[in-house]
Structure formats: structure tokens, C-alpha cells
Design a protein around this motif. Sequence first.
Motif, PDB file in Angstrom:
ATOM      1  N   VAL A  50      -7.043   5.839 -41.547  1.00 34.88           N
ATOM      2  CA  VAL A  50      -6.197   6.523 -42.519  1.00 34.88           C
ATOM      3  C   VAL A  50      -6.909   7.805 -42.937  1.00 34.88           C
ATOM      4  O   VAL A  50      -8.111   7.790 -43.203  1.00 34.88           O
ATOM      5  N   SER A  51      -6.158   8.879 -42.987  1.00 37.50           N
ATOM      6  CA  SER A  51      -6.786  10.147 -43.344  1.00 37.50           C
ATOM      7  C   SER A  51      -7.170  10.160 -44.814  1.00 37.50           C
ATOM      8  O   SER A  51      -6.577   9.479 -45.641  1.00 37.50           O
ATOM      9  N   ASN A  52      -8.189  10.918 -45.155  1.00 36.96           N
ATOM     10  CA  ASN A  52      -8.587  11.084 -46.545  1.00 36.96           C
ATOM     11  C   ASN A  52      -8.068  12.405 -47.108  1.00 36.96           C
ATOM     12  O   ASN A  52      -8.473  12.823 -48.175  1.00 36.96           O
ATOM     13  N   ALA A  54      -5.338  14.757 -48.703  1.00 35.33           N
ATOM     14  CA  ALA A  54      -4.089  14.743 -49.470  1.00 35.33           C
ATOM     15  C   ALA A  54      -4.129  15.858 -50.495  1.00 35.33           C
ATOM     16  O   ALA A  54      -5.205  16.290 -50.912  1.00 35.33           O
ATOM     17  N   LEU A 139       4.347   8.918 -51.604  1.00 36.23           N
ATOM     18  CA  LEU A 139       4.516   9.049 -53.048  1.00 36.23           C
ATOM     19  C   LEU A 139       5.086  10.416 -53.400  1.00 36.23           C
ATOM     20  O   LEU A 139       4.838  11.403 -52.698  1.00 36.23           O
ATOM     21  N   TYR A 142       2.496  13.861 -54.174  1.00 37.85           N
ATOM     22  CA  TYR A 142       1.289  13.860 -53.334  1.00 37.85           C
ATOM     23  C   TYR A 142       1.685  14.076 -51.884  1.00 37.85           C
ATOM     24  O   TYR A 142       2.588  13.421 -51.371  1.00 37.85           O
ATOM     25  N   MET A 144       0.444  13.779 -48.186  1.00 31.91           N
ATOM     26  CA  MET A 144      -0.578  13.166 -47.339  1.00 31.91           C
ATOM     27  C   MET A 144      -0.585  13.898 -46.009  1.00 31.91           C
ATOM     28  O   MET A 144       0.482  14.214 -45.476  1.00 31.91           O
ATOM     29  N   VAL A 146      -1.866  13.430 -42.217  1.00 28.46           N
ATOM     30  CA  VAL A 146      -2.488  12.502 -41.285  1.00 28.46           C
ATOM     31  C   VAL A 146      -2.316  13.050 -39.872  1.00 28.46           C
ATOM     32  O   VAL A 146      -1.238  13.526 -39.515  1.00 28.46           O
ATOM     33  N   THR A 147      -3.404  13.079 -39.131  1.00 24.96           N
ATOM     34  CA  THR A 147      -3.325  13.588 -37.764  1.00 24.96           C
ATOM     35  C   THR A 147      -2.865  12.460 -36.848  1.00 24.96           C
ATOM     36  O   THR A 147      -3.537  11.427 -36.755  1.00 24.96           O
TER      37      THR A 147
END
Lengths: 179, 563
Positions: A50-52, A54, A139, A142, A144, A146-147
Motif C-alpha cells: 500500500v502506498s504511503n 496521500a 475517503l 484525502y 490517495m 498508488v502506483t
Amino acid sequence: MSSLLPPPDRIWWKEPLERVELIWVAIALVWSIVMFFMMPYWHVYGKQNVSNEAYKTTPEAFKAKTEAMVEQYTVRTETAGNIPVVRPPVGDVYLLARLWEWWPILELEKDQSYRLHIASLDWQHGFSLQPANINLQVLPGYEMVVTVTPNKSGEYSIVCNEYCGIGHHRMIGKIYVTE
Amino acid sequence: MANNNEFRTCPDTGLQFHRPAETLMKLNAVVAVVFLLVGGILGLLLGLTRWPAIHLLGASDFYKVLTLHGIDVLIYWIIFFEIAVLYFTSSTLLKCRLATPRMAWLAFALMLIGAVTNNVAILQGNSSVMFTSYVPMQADPMFYLGLILFAVGALIASFVFLGTLVIARAEKTYEGSMPLVTFGALTAAIIAIFTIASGAIILIPTFLWSVGLIEGIDPIMYRVIWWAFGHSSQQINMATMVAVWYAVAAVAFGAKPLSEKMCRSAFLLYILFLQLASAHHILVDPGISSTWKIFNTSYAMYLAVLASMIHGLTVPGAIEAAQRKRGFNKGLFEWLRKAPWSNPSFSGVFLSIIIFGFLGGISGVVMGTEQINLIIHNTLYVPGHFHATVATGTTLAFMALTYWLVPVLFRRQVIFPKLASLQPYLFGLGMSGVALFMMGAGTLGIPRRHWDITFADSPLTHNFPEMANALLGFMGVSVLLAVVGGGLFCLLIVGSLLFGKRLSLTEKGETPLIAEPVTSYEGVGIGKIVAPGTLVLAMVFLTAFVLYYFINWKFLSQTWGLS
């Protein structure tokens, strides 16, 4: 004495352990440590994390970015509602969630990596990519990033798996992956 | 001791009941069973809706019933019963008067008023927001208010429990350390106080927001704090369940712990690490770092999992050693073969241990792994997991204890003993099916909290694998079986309380209700191992755990690359 009564030794801490307990605790502790280190290990050597990354966003800002992408890269529309199908170049791609749709439909290339930005414009939603079975929480407020690197071509569905009101079960989107 | 008229001594068990505590135990337990009954009926409606061939309820009713089912079973059934256990383990086991009975009555009243207010709010239809009530979806203010009142009541009850412990110590009603079962209940009470405080921190602002006094609630803040309540409240159940395991082992076999030190250390690990965890639900959320997720989701290196694995060995281990001491010392498993399988208190606890461990425990750790959660989050696998832990494990343990409390606390015989001895198996089998088939369907991507997986009214559609429909059908059949088992429990208990043969308040009954305590485990077992059979079972468990854990990493490695 029985577990319903006070222990015979006033200070239970001084009671000796049974051998069977020691054997089991040793085994269980080793297993706990193995499981713990699997997570950092996968961050280094695994390909699914999971990417960090955001950002705080607003519905208006995120909608504007998504619309800019749609305007530039739409290749066709689908269904009676004319949902745009967007084929963006490798790089940043946007997907928004709102009551009750995933917008737009994306067309990606297999084995290419895209920076997928996801956010909700209203309530919470659940991004559930099927049949790849990748699940992310979406959400409002926010964004997010993600690659994603699709590893098989074909048609994928995005089911909403966070309850979002009475139309929740109608909320479905698509991602096409081409060779 | 204050006044002897305030106490009743059970002629069969020698336990002393403080009368105000006794009344409150009865009331809390009865209200708990009523909520279990309501929750079970709602569960039946849900099962029949997610069974594709039947699809009973309409969408709006489905989401309403789902909200009510979750809250009634996960909160009200469990916590009302836990309060009864707290009073029993403090006042009764320590032979002590209950601290401030008036506050305990206030606690009960607040909990009941809160639970009813919350139920009514949901039934009125404006609060179908699910158990989790994620913002910014908004429920009726009465929904939050009911939960808050209930929480305040439960908090007061937890302090009544702590107060009773203080009085018992001051008045020296027992010698040395408190009994292990009370120690376990204390663990539950400490976790409960942490949990309820977290609930208050997030639900009070959410209530203020629902009446328009606060502008908005940040969704990530809500999720992080809400889950410190939502997940930890299930840890109260777990600590109480383990305490009940030890209690039933002592009642049915006179079992003493293999060692007090190990069991109590494991409870201490619960206090330190179990309620830490709330990240399980936010592993795939934006904006939360992997470092925190890994630390939190693993309870700091799986130390709480370690504690559960310890209890998983020491409870059956103590039963085994006690059985061996009673003469069933042959081979590995004579103790188990000759166990009282028709005693619902024993069979309930044994099934609770097995199902909690194999289905609930393993699945929970696997899906709580940071990366594996990617292929499980919010699928039907998640309810599959907690139907194995709380809905089966905790519920079976509480049912098992209830069969014993009917004669001891209520002084009535359980009616239809043959049916009663069958009941835990029906419920256990049905619920295991529910849990397993939900997990299976979740593995195929079926979402939780979803009314129509055929997407009939949607412009786009998705076809789930055929297998998923079959699994959901099997789940429906299992729901029927579980409802028969659960309904039978409610009927047997309510029937026994109303019509069961009265037992004398002063004379011993015909059947013994408590086994003579075993004082030492010397000379039992094989070699220096007092519980070799349990160790073998534990190794079987570990093997299943390891295999299933790595199978899921394999599944994960086959999906899209993500970083």
C-alpha cells in the motif's frame, strides 16, 4: 487450586512453569517474530504494497483534475449515460468516487506503471477491483496516490465495498487493461 | 462481612451471592439473552437476503436490519452479559458485597435506556449507517445519543467492578492474590475502560455534529479513534471469553491452571498490547504510514497473538491434566474421549476454543497482515472472521456458562437436558459454516454490506465467479442451522427460568454442580509433559496457521503490482 479460588502461593509470580508451557511459548514466540518480519520484508522484496503517499484535497480540486484528464484523453463513451472511457499516457491518472459511480472508465496498458489518484467527492467508498481483488478505502478530503502495474489484460470491475447509502449496490466502474 | 442476611450461599457450589449483586447479574444476563434473540432473528433475515436464490429483504430494509444486527449482537448481547460476568467474578468469587449497588442500578438503567433509544432510532429508518457509522454519512442524533448513554452505563458498571475489588481487598474477604478468573475479568474491565473512553472521544463530537453544533468530523480521525473503540470492544469480549474458559474448566473438571504465572502473564500481555490494535480496519486507508500500521496491526510484534496462543494451550491443557489426574491418563487422548461431551457447559467451551482458534484466530491474524489486507479488506471475508471469533467463540463460551448459571444463580433446573446437550453442536456447526462460507466468498471478492451482487439496476455490471453463488447458498443453509441452534438456546434458557424445576435455596441438589478442585498435577502425563495431547493439538493448529498464512502471501503475489 482451581481457577475460581485464590492461588495457593500468595505471590503467583513465584510459581514454577510447566514444561509444556515453556515449549509452546518458545514455538509461538518464534512464529510471532516470523510473522512480524514478513511485513517489512515484503516492503523491500514484495511487489504489492500500500502506498504511503496521500494528500489533503477538496471535492472541487479533485474533480477539476479528473475532468482535465477526461477532457484531454477520452477515446470513446459507453452506456446510455455516456460514461467517458479515458486512455491516459503512462503517468498520473485520476479516478473519482461519488454517489453512486466511479468516474471515468480508465483504459490502461498491461505491464505499465500508472500513478493512480483516488478520492471521494462525498461519503466514504470502497475501491474493490475485481477479479484482481485489490481493495482500498476511499475517503472524502484525502487523495490517495498508488502506483499500479496491471499484470493481465482484460476487463476489470470496480465494485464499491464500503456502504455508501441506498444506491451502494449499484455503484460499479470499469478499468480496461490492453496488451 | 457486612450483614449475613445480605448473602445467600449456594448449597451446591458453596458460592456466596450478595443479594443486590445477584439481582443485577440476573437482570444483565436476561437482557443480554433478549438482545441475542433479537440479533439472531435479524441475522436470519440477512442470511436469507444474501442467499441469492431467496434474496428476501428489499434494499432499504436490508441496510437497516444489517445496522441493527451488528449493534445488537456485537455490543448489547455481549456487553450486558459481560457486566453479569464482572459482578460474578468480583462479588461472588471474592465473597464480597458489591460496591455501590445504587450505582450499579444506575449503570443498568443507562445501558438499557441507551440500547433501546439506539434501537428505536435505527428502526425509524434514518440511521442505516451500519455498526461503524462512518462520517460524513449521518445518522439521527438519537442513534449517537443512545450509544453514548449505553457507554456511560457500561463505564459505571466497570467502576463498580473495580470498587468491589477494592472493598474485597480492604475487608480481606480472600487471602493472597485474586482468583485467575477474576484476574481475567479485571483484564476485560481495564480494556473496557480504555475502549469506552475512546468511544466517548469520537461519539460525543459526532453527536454534536449531528445536531449541528460542530461543522464536520475528519473521516480519518473518525476512523482511527472509532476503531480504538470498535476493535477494542471486541477485545473485551475476548478477555471475558478466556476468563469464562478458565471458569468452566474449573467448574466441570476442578481444573487448576497449569501455572498461575503463565496464565496471568498472558492476561498482562492482553492489557499491554491487545487494545493497542485498531489498525486492522485502516490498513488500506490513505494518509497513514506503514510503520505505524505494522506496529499497531501486529500488537507490537504479535505479543497479544502470543497471549492468545498461550491461553489456547493452557485452557485445554489444564482440562487434560485434570482429567488425567482423575484417572484418564492413558495414551494421548483418553482424557478427551472420556470428556463429558453431553454436558453443554463443557462442549460449548471446547467448541468455542476450537472454532475461535482455528477459524477466527488464524483468519484474523492473516487478514490483519498489512499487505495481505489488500486482498481482503471489506470483502465478505471480514464478517466471516468475526462470526468465528465473537459470534461463535464468545457466544458459545457465554452460552456454556449460562447453562451452569441457571441452576447456580437462578436455582432452576435446565429443561429438556437432551436438547440442551445437543444445542452447542447445532449452533457451533451452523456458525462455523456461516464463517467459513463467508470467508470463501470474500476470497472470491464478494463485498460485505452489499444488497445486490448481480448489479441488476446498474448501467455497468460485473459477474462474480459461479462458485461465489454456491458459497452464498451454503452460507444461507448454515444460517438456518445456526438460527435453530441459537433459537433453541434462547428457548431453553427462558423456558428454564420460567418453568424449570425449582432447586432448593438451602439443600444440595441431586446432581453435583461443581467438580472437586484438583490440587496438583504430579505424576500425570507422558514424561515430564503433563498435557501431551494438548501439545499435539497445538502443533496441528500451528501447522494449519503457517500453511494458511503463506498461502495468502502466494495469493497476494499473483495480483497487480502496487506501490
